[in-house]
Design an enzyme around this catalytic site. Structure first.
Site, short mmCIF file in Angstrom:
data_model
loop_
_atom_site.label_atom_id
_atom_site.label_comp_id
_atom_site.label_asym_id
_atom_site.label_seq_id
_atom_site.Cartn_x
_atom_site.Cartn_y
_atom_site.Cartn_z
CG HIS A 53 -60.87 26.90 22.79
ND1 HIS A 53 -60.34 25.68 22.39
CD2 HIS A 53 -59.84 27.76 22.84
CE1 HIS A 53 -59.04 25.82 22.21
NE2 HIS A 53 -58.71 27.07 22.48
CG HIS A 103 -58.24 34.59 17.65
ND1 HIS A 103 -57.46 35.09 18.66
CD2 HIS A 103 -57.49 33.65 17.04
CE1 HIS A 103 -56.30 34.47 18.66
NE2 HIS A 103 -56.28 33.60 17.70
CD GLU A 150 -52.30 34.62 18.33
OE1 GLU A 150 -52.29 33.45 17.89
OE2 GLU A 150 -53.33 35.21 18.66
CG HIS A 190 -51.31 33.55 12.78
ND1 HIS A 190 -51.45 32.41 13.53
CD2 HIS A 190 -51.21 33.14 11.50
CE1 HIS A 190 -51.47 31.34 12.73
NE2 HIS A 190 -51.32 31.77 11.49
CG HIS A 239 -54.76 33.58 13.51
ND1 HIS A 239 -54.72 34.92 13.80
CD2 HIS A 239 -54.53 32.94 14.67
CE1 HIS A 239 -54.45 35.09 15.09
NE2 HIS A 239 -54.35 33.89 15.65
FE FE2 Z 1 -54.19 33.09 17.61
#
Ligand code: FE2
Length: 454
Positions: A306, A349, A355, A379, A385
């Protein structure tokens, strides 16, 4: 650099909706535009002649220091019926809810999720400026470093009211309702899944025809740029030709107008006896612009793993630290998912960046429940999260054939290297903070199995 004379119509709009609005294409280009009612309104060969054509006043709007390097230098010359200095004294704007006090609440490292923010209730009349509320932010416009994130929620036009932000640039993300925006540079119309950037000092008026809601990313003292593409090459992500700037349009109305200014984090208002939208012609590279998120060219992994979400950056406001953004505007657009032997949703992560996410429409791929259009999540720096339990279990076991993701949806992220502080409005007054958000990770099972002979 693209042609500054190319005039176009955005492909996604119906003619009946746009009132024949026209746009100039390009990002960071040198443009020039005259209202067709006054041909030759732009002075020839100089910026400030002794007498301007049609008896207009010349006025420069600077978006960078006079002496900024040429690559960063931003300014526009406006040719207008009256200079913008012709107003009375500023006083406090009584209906202002904008906040830049980042110490209103105690720091809170918890994951935060807001249910959809309220639209104005029945019987209320709230315009765009009155309906601005600050959720979180960091920094200080006086120091020209930082950002604020606001929610707008309104249901009536601004009428004879113009607004400008002396503190920074607004990147506006509509989620409900079309915005008809009149600026000193001309008129724009944006719908959900489009964005508009109105830069520091530019006066504008927002007209809505019903309940309207959206998100605003404000950056102090700097401007958005397109991200460098590195090995991607010369094309891809948000292409410069898809950014649209309005053409000159003026009104000559001698009526009382209110000018609301956001200055050092507070709103002020003054009166003048004419419309501020009296610019007949202009030229320069400091302009408002809009962009349709449908035009974003998605780059992604076609083998395994990803990619980091930076691959979806539309616009960036860089800090002085190389490759580190005061704010990135990132989207999660419809695309194909084809990676092999890969957990395809976003990975778990912890990030040295903050964020803030919003949802324009549909469902976000990593959390099917609880994160709804018009809501948000935050976050914070180093707060863990990732996908919720349901998403993890599904994605860990699904057959990895090529399939479409995010069709009919548009989630986005404002990502910042700064630590964001939530305001009292964001934490309490709006009453949308979901105290149960953390529970979506509580059922993550232990799958670990020790080898039998250790
Ligand atoms: Fe994130």
């Amino acid at each position: 650099m693209l042609s500054n004379r190319e005039v176009c119509r955005p492909k996604q709009m119906k003619m009946s909706q746009v009132e024949n609005l026209q746009y100039l294409r390009g990002f960071g280009s040198e443009f020039s535009s005259e209202d067709p009612r006054c041909p030759g309104a732009l002075p020839k060969g100089q910026n400030s002649p002794q007498k301007c054509p049609y008896g207009l006043y010349a006025e420069q709007l600077s978006g960078s220091a006079f002496t900024a390097p040429r690559s960063d230098n931003r300014r526009t010359w406006l040719y207008r019926i009256r200079p913008s200095v012709g107003h009375k004294l500023y006083g406090q704007f009584p209906k202002g809810n904008v906040v830049h006090d980042w110490t209103e609440c105690e720091p809170n490292p918890n994951q935060m999720r807001w249910k959809p923010f309220d639209l104005p209730s029945y019987g209320e009349s709230v315009d765009f400026v009155e309906g601005l509320n600050t959720v979180c932010g960091a920094g200080d416009p006086k120091l020209k470093v930082g950002l604020a994130i606001h929610i707008y929620s309104c249901n009536v036009p601004m009428k004879n009211r113009g607004f400008y932000n002396a503190d920074g640039d607004f990147l506006i993300v509509p989620q409900v309702g079309t915005l008809k925006i009149t600026t000193e540079f001309g008129r724009l119309e944006i719908q959900p899944n489009e964005i508009v950037v109105i830069q520091q000092g530019m006066r504008f008026n927002v007209n809505v025809t019903g309940p309207s809601r959206g998100y605003i990313l404000e950056i102090f003292g700097r401007h958005f740029v397109l991200p460098d593409l590195g090995p991607i090459g010369a094309n891809g992500l948000a292409n410069p030709r898809d950014f649209l700037t309005p053409v000159a349009w003026y009104e000559d109305r001698d009526e009382i107008y209110e000018i609301v200014s956001k200055y050092q984090g507070k709103l002020f208002v003054c009166e003048q006896d004419h419309s501020p939208f009296d610019v007949v012609a202009w030229h320069g590279n400091y302009v408002p612009y809009k962009y349709n998120l449908e035009n974003f060219m998605v780059i992604n992994s076609v083998s395994f793993d990803h990619c980091d979400p930076s691959i979806f950056t539309v616009l960036s406001c860089q800090s002085d630290q190389k490759g580190t953004a005061i704010a990135d505007f990132v989207i999660f657009p419809p695309r194909w998912s084809v990676q092999e032997h890969t957990f395809r949703p976003p990975y778990y992560h912890r990030n040295c960046m903050s964020e803030f996410m919003g949802l324009i429409l549909g469902q976000y791929e990593a959390k099917r429940d609880g994160f709804n259009p018009g809501g948000a999540t935050l976050h914070s720096i180093m707060t863990p999260h990732g996908p919720d339990v349901k998403c993890f279990e599904q994605a860990s076991n699904e057959e990895l054939v090529p399939f479409r993701v995010a069709d009919g949806t548009q989630a986005f992220m404002f990502e910042s290297c700064l630590g964001l502080a939530v305001t009292k409005w964001g934490a309490k007054v709006c009453q949308k903070l979901d105290p149960d958000y953390f529970k979506c990770w509580q059922g993550l099972k232990k799958h670990f199995k020790e080898p039998e002979f250790v």
